[in-house]
Write a protein that holds these residues in place. Structure first.
Motif, PDB file in Angstrom:
ATOM      1  N   GLY A  16      -4.622   2.309  -7.732  1.00 48.33           N
ATOM      2  CA  GLY A  16      -5.098   2.750  -6.553  1.00 48.33           C
ATOM      3  C   GLY A  16      -6.273   1.853  -5.899  1.00 48.33           C
ATOM      4  O   GLY A  16      -6.716   2.367  -4.834  1.00 48.33           O
ATOM      5  N   LYS A  17      -6.976   0.872  -6.919  1.00 50.29           N
ATOM      6  CA  LYS A  17      -8.186   0.607  -6.162  1.00 50.29           C
ATOM      7  C   LYS A  17      -7.910  -1.047  -5.682  1.00 50.29           C
ATOM      8  O   LYS A  17      -9.256  -1.484  -5.277  1.00 50.29           O
ATOM      9  N   TYR A  18      -6.906  -1.407  -5.840  1.00 50.22           N
ATOM     10  CA  TYR A  18      -6.499  -2.547  -5.299  1.00 50.22           C
ATOM     11  C   TYR A  18      -6.331  -2.456  -3.523  1.00 50.22           C
ATOM     12  O   TYR A  18      -5.716  -1.580  -2.922  1.00 50.22           O
ATOM     13  N   ARG A  19      -6.467  -3.629  -3.052  1.00 50.46           N
ATOM     14  CA  ARG A  19      -6.039  -3.665  -1.569  1.00 50.46           C
ATOM     15  C   ARG A  19      -4.685  -4.034  -1.435  1.00 50.46           C
ATOM     16  O   ARG A  19      -3.901  -3.384  -0.507  1.00 50.46           O
ATOM     17  N   VAL A  20      -4.046  -4.885  -2.307  1.00 53.58           N
ATOM     18  CA  VAL A  20      -2.874  -5.387  -1.939  1.00 53.58           C
ATOM     19  C   VAL A  20      -1.841  -5.135  -2.972  1.00 53.58           C
ATOM     20  O   VAL A  20      -0.630  -4.658  -2.940  1.00 53.58           O
ATOM     21  N   ILE A  21      -2.221  -5.425  -4.343  1.00 54.34           N
ATOM     22  CA  ILE A  21      -1.691  -5.053  -5.564  1.00 54.34           C
ATOM     23  C   ILE A  21      -1.098  -3.595  -5.579  1.00 54.34           C
ATOM     24  O   ILE A  21      -1.774  -2.809  -5.285  1.00 54.34           O
ATOM     25  N   GLY A  22       0.118  -3.572  -5.806  1.00 56.61           N
ATOM     26  CA  GLY A  22       0.678  -2.035  -6.000  1.00 56.61           C
ATOM     27  C   GLY A  22       1.510  -1.729  -4.699  1.00 56.61           C
ATOM     28  O   GLY A  22       1.911  -0.458  -4.753  1.00 56.61           O
ATOM     29  N   THR A  23       1.286  -2.489  -3.449  1.00 54.37           N
ATOM     30  CA  THR A  23       1.971  -2.262  -2.214  1.00 54.37           C
ATOM     31  C   THR A  23       3.334  -2.649  -2.206  1.00 54.37           C
ATOM     32  O   THR A  23       3.523  -3.494  -3.445  1.00 54.37           O
TER      33      THR A  23
END
Length: 763
Positions: A16-23
């Motif tokens: 939940g702290k990444y801008r792109v990773i995990g989207t």
């Protein structure tokens, strides 16, 4: 295998702290593929191109006495005919060492037979002509005189001391003292921990059983295809669908007697590989035909050829014995397996020995494997090679142990689960792993807690794969408008374009839509190992992160130059260069700096060429519900859940797809798929009508639960995810069917006639 003991820093502050990773952005190659514009191997056509066709042995085992090509050469339109005599004869010492030892001697004999045909479909000659029809007619005119020999089709036949030998000079490796006589057993491997006899002496309950599986194919949709051309100065260009353009270049160079620098390989899109396109079959033949004819040559396999002549994975047999205390603590495990390698040594039995009991913390264990040659196509890699068969044997025995103990099979696994610090059977101690977390997620799932109906059964099984790193190269280039191109050297077979673009965007702090990923040819990016072993998002991703970090450093340098400050006074934040401790300078975007690049030092690009270490091991747990028709033996899969420690999921949709795809292939392996041979050794089911892979209507929606335990060996916590999902399904399905019918399923596939016979048997 996975450098388990190397610890590195994980970037970011967690989920939940990444801008792109995990989207979940739209895949970069999606539009071309759904509109039919993507170019696969068979789509390519070039000027003056002719067509190649392979002549294949109709016999499973035969000496080649002579080959007469006169009639074929006399046919109008025929431009070239080749046999083994057109290739250099390689010796047994021609090997390449790497993650897996490659025998070029065996590979050359597999691509085209020299003195013996060793399986039905073995290539013995090839022809090139102006049309596919003329090439097919010419192939029929090539006269091959055989001396037919008795085939050896199974491991059991092959290990009989009186069995015919496939190779007169094959001495079993791994046995001391070395045998004096040749045999069909290519090698013996063994892994052990502790004191096996003491472990079984300590046991209060012991179970032991035997299991068998059959040869299965990867079942990729796209057949092998390539085009090869040869210029007047001896330079070859090859367009091919494969899992590695550098692999194709190296293998073709060795088999055709050429320097690597004389060959350029351009990767086409790939319509499925699953490990089956980590070797070459057509490419050396196409280059040899192009060299002989002076024309570009296109070769495309039929489905019949794919099944008869390309590498399936091994059928196997194994015995497993497990001892435990009455509270479920396992005290010892003994595993012995025989894998069918096909016509040349190299079954994945060693990997089976290394993975079978690895999900568990067992102090006293032994795993012994035998690599056995038989008159079938040479085995090739198939997702987590060797592990699914070993897991079927071990996980079925675990189920039997739980029954004998009167214990929940999930609780038995939890009690003995490998954790951080557990020593693996192949040596290292694990760092952070998430196996126990997959079991806890299974225990808490709605699936596990839903009641079953009549004739229904539930099975659970776990699996392990090392995951690997290796050599990877990448570059990141900044365009004049601030958009970015990331170049990698690995074919995209599971979504790596998206993950490379997303990691680049994460480092640069820009939207992923401003990053274009590109898979380059062998002359446009430095060397990379092939796409396999669940290595690309980890290893090539690590190279991409380093290349992007190189770009960030240059962007800070350019901003410092523009502001006339030291680089230490500039930080990169949210895609902008920001001056530290002063608001004198307006932040510069990546587009601002790109526009001024010509005035600050020229184009901006970063690169990284690495040998990636620190691959994080992967564990998964699957739950399967089935219903068995007691009148027909037909099995319906009612519900299926795949749970896996995936490290950090860069693109969760792609990761879920990997879990669902692996589970679907494993279910097919368990229920339907097998090679069926005649007594003469001819393959009888050479099409998808007879070789039954599961289709959408055969399966329920496969639920995927992602457990994210970041890998400390990757800057964003990535673990490979593509191999593990095919490891547990064989046992999960078999355990479910066993519980539904009340009898132990110990032979795959669980086809309706076979299961009906089991139901009706007295045993």
């Amino acid at each position: 295998m996975g450098n388990e003991e190397k610890q590195n820093k994980v970037l970011g502050e967690g989920k939940g702290k990444y801008r792109v990773i995990g989207t979940r952005p739209v895949r970069p190659d999606g539009v071309d593929k759904v509109t039919g514009r993507a170019n696969f191997g068979a789509d390519l056509n070039v000027a003056d191109m002719i067509h190649g066709r392979v002549v294949r042995s109709p016999h499973a085992h035969a000496k080649i006495k002579s080959i007469n090509v006169k009639k074929a050469l006399a046919l109008p339109g025929v431009k070239a005919v080749i046999t083994a005599a057109d290739f250099p004869e390689l010796g047994p010492g021609d090997i390449a060492a790497g993650e897996v030892t490659v025998s070029f001697h065996d590979m050359s004999l597999n691509v085209i037979a020299r003195k013996k045909a060793l399986y039905d479909g073995h290539a013995v000659a090839a022809v090139a002509a102006t049309t596919p029809e003329i090439a097919a007619r010419a192939a029929e005119l090539i006269e091959v005189e055989y001396q037919v020999l008795k085939p050896v089709m199974t491991w059991k036949q092959a290990m009989d001391p009186k069995a015919p030998l496939l190779h007169d000079d094959q001495i079993t490796k791994g046995v001391k003292p070395a045998p004096e006589k040749p045999s069909n057993v290519a090698a013996r491997s063994e892994f052990a921990l502790g004191d096996l006899a003491a472990g079984f002496a300590e046991a209060e309950v012991i179970v032991e059983h035997e299991f068998t599986t059959e040869t299965v194919h990867q079942g990729y949709i796209e057949p092998h295809a390539c085009v090869a051309s040869m210029s007047a100065d001896g330079m070859a260009t090859v367009w091919a669908s494969s899992q590695g353009q550098f692999m194709v270049r190296a293998y073709v160079a060795k088999l055709c007697g050429m320097d690597i620098s004389k060959i350029k390989v351009i990767p086409a899109e790939i319509g499925g590989g699953f490990g089956g396109k980590t070797v070459v079959y057509l490419e050396p033949l196409a280059v040899a035909l192009a060299r002989k004819s002076g024309r570009p040559v296109k070769m495309v396999m039929t489905r019949d050829e794919v099944f008869r002549a390309t590498g399936p994975t091994s059928g196997g047999h194994g015995r497993c014995k497990i001892g435990a205390k009455k509270d479920g603590t396992i005290t010892a495990a003994d595993l012995e397996m025989e894998y069918e390698a096909g016509a040349f040594p190299g079954s994945p039995v060693m990997l089976g020995c290394m993975t079978g009991t690895t999900p568990y913390d067992i102090k006293n264990m032994r795993a012994v494997g035998y690599d056995v040659v038989v008159n079938r196509p040479k085995a090739a890699a198939y997702r987590a090679p060797g592990a699914p068969v070993a897991a079927f044997i071990v996980e079925s025995t675990m189920d039997m142990l739980a029954e004998k103990l009167g214990m929940c099979p999930l609780e038995l696994r939890l009690k003995n689960a490998a954790k951080e610090g557990t020593k693996a059977p192949y040596g290292p101690k694990f760092l952070a792993i998430g196996y126990e977390e997959t079991l806890l997620a299974a225990k808490a799932s709605k699936h596990w807690n839903t009641p079953l109906g009549p004739n229904q059964g539930r099975g659970i099984a776990s699996g392990f794969w090392f995951n690997i790193g290796g050599n990877s190269s990448a570059s990141v280039a900044l365009n004049e408008d601030g958009t970015v191109i990331v170049v990698e050297g690995n074919p995209d077979i599971g979504g790596s374009r998206a993950s490379m673009a997303m990691m680049t965007a994460e480092v640069l702090g820009i939207d992923v839509s401003r990053v274009k990923p590109l898979v380059a040819d062998t002359e446009s990016v430095p060397y990379s190992d092939l796409t396999g072993g669940s290595r690309v998002t980890f290893a090539t991703g690590k190279a991409v992160v380093e290349a992007a970090q190189d770009v960030v450093k240059q962007l800070r340098q350019r901003a410092a130059k523009i502001w006339e400050v030291d680089i230490d006074q500039v930080e990169w934040k949210d895609g902008m260069a920001v001056a530290i401790e002063t608001d004198k300078y307006k932040p510069l975007s990546i587009a601002d700096i790109a526009r001024m690049a010509g005035k600050t030092g020229g184009p901006i690009s970063g690169k990284a060429n690495i040998n990636a270490a620190g691959a994080g091991p992967g564990f998964g747990t699957h739950i399967c519900d089935v219903e068995v028709d007691p009148e027909t033996g037909y099995v319906t899969v009612l519900r299926y859940t795949a749970i896996q420690d995936v490290g950090t999921a860069i693109h969760p949709s792609y990761v879920e797809g990997q879990l669902q795809g692996g589970a679907a292939q494993g279910i097919g392996w368990a229920l339907n798929e097998e090679y069926v041979y005649s007594k003469e050794g001819n393959l009888l089911n050479t099409g998808f009508l007879d070789y039954r892979v599961p289709v959408a209507s055969d399966l329920p929606m496969i639920d995927a639960i992602l457990v994210e335990c970041p890998n400390p060996g990757h800057p964003y916590g990535v673990r490979g995810v593509g191999e593990v999902p095919i490891v547990p399904p064989l046992a999960a399905v078999a355990n479910a069917v066993s519980h539904a019918v009340g009898k132990r399923i110990d032979s795959l596939p669980i086809s309706p006639p076979k299961l009906l016979a089991k139901i009706q048997s007295k045993g």
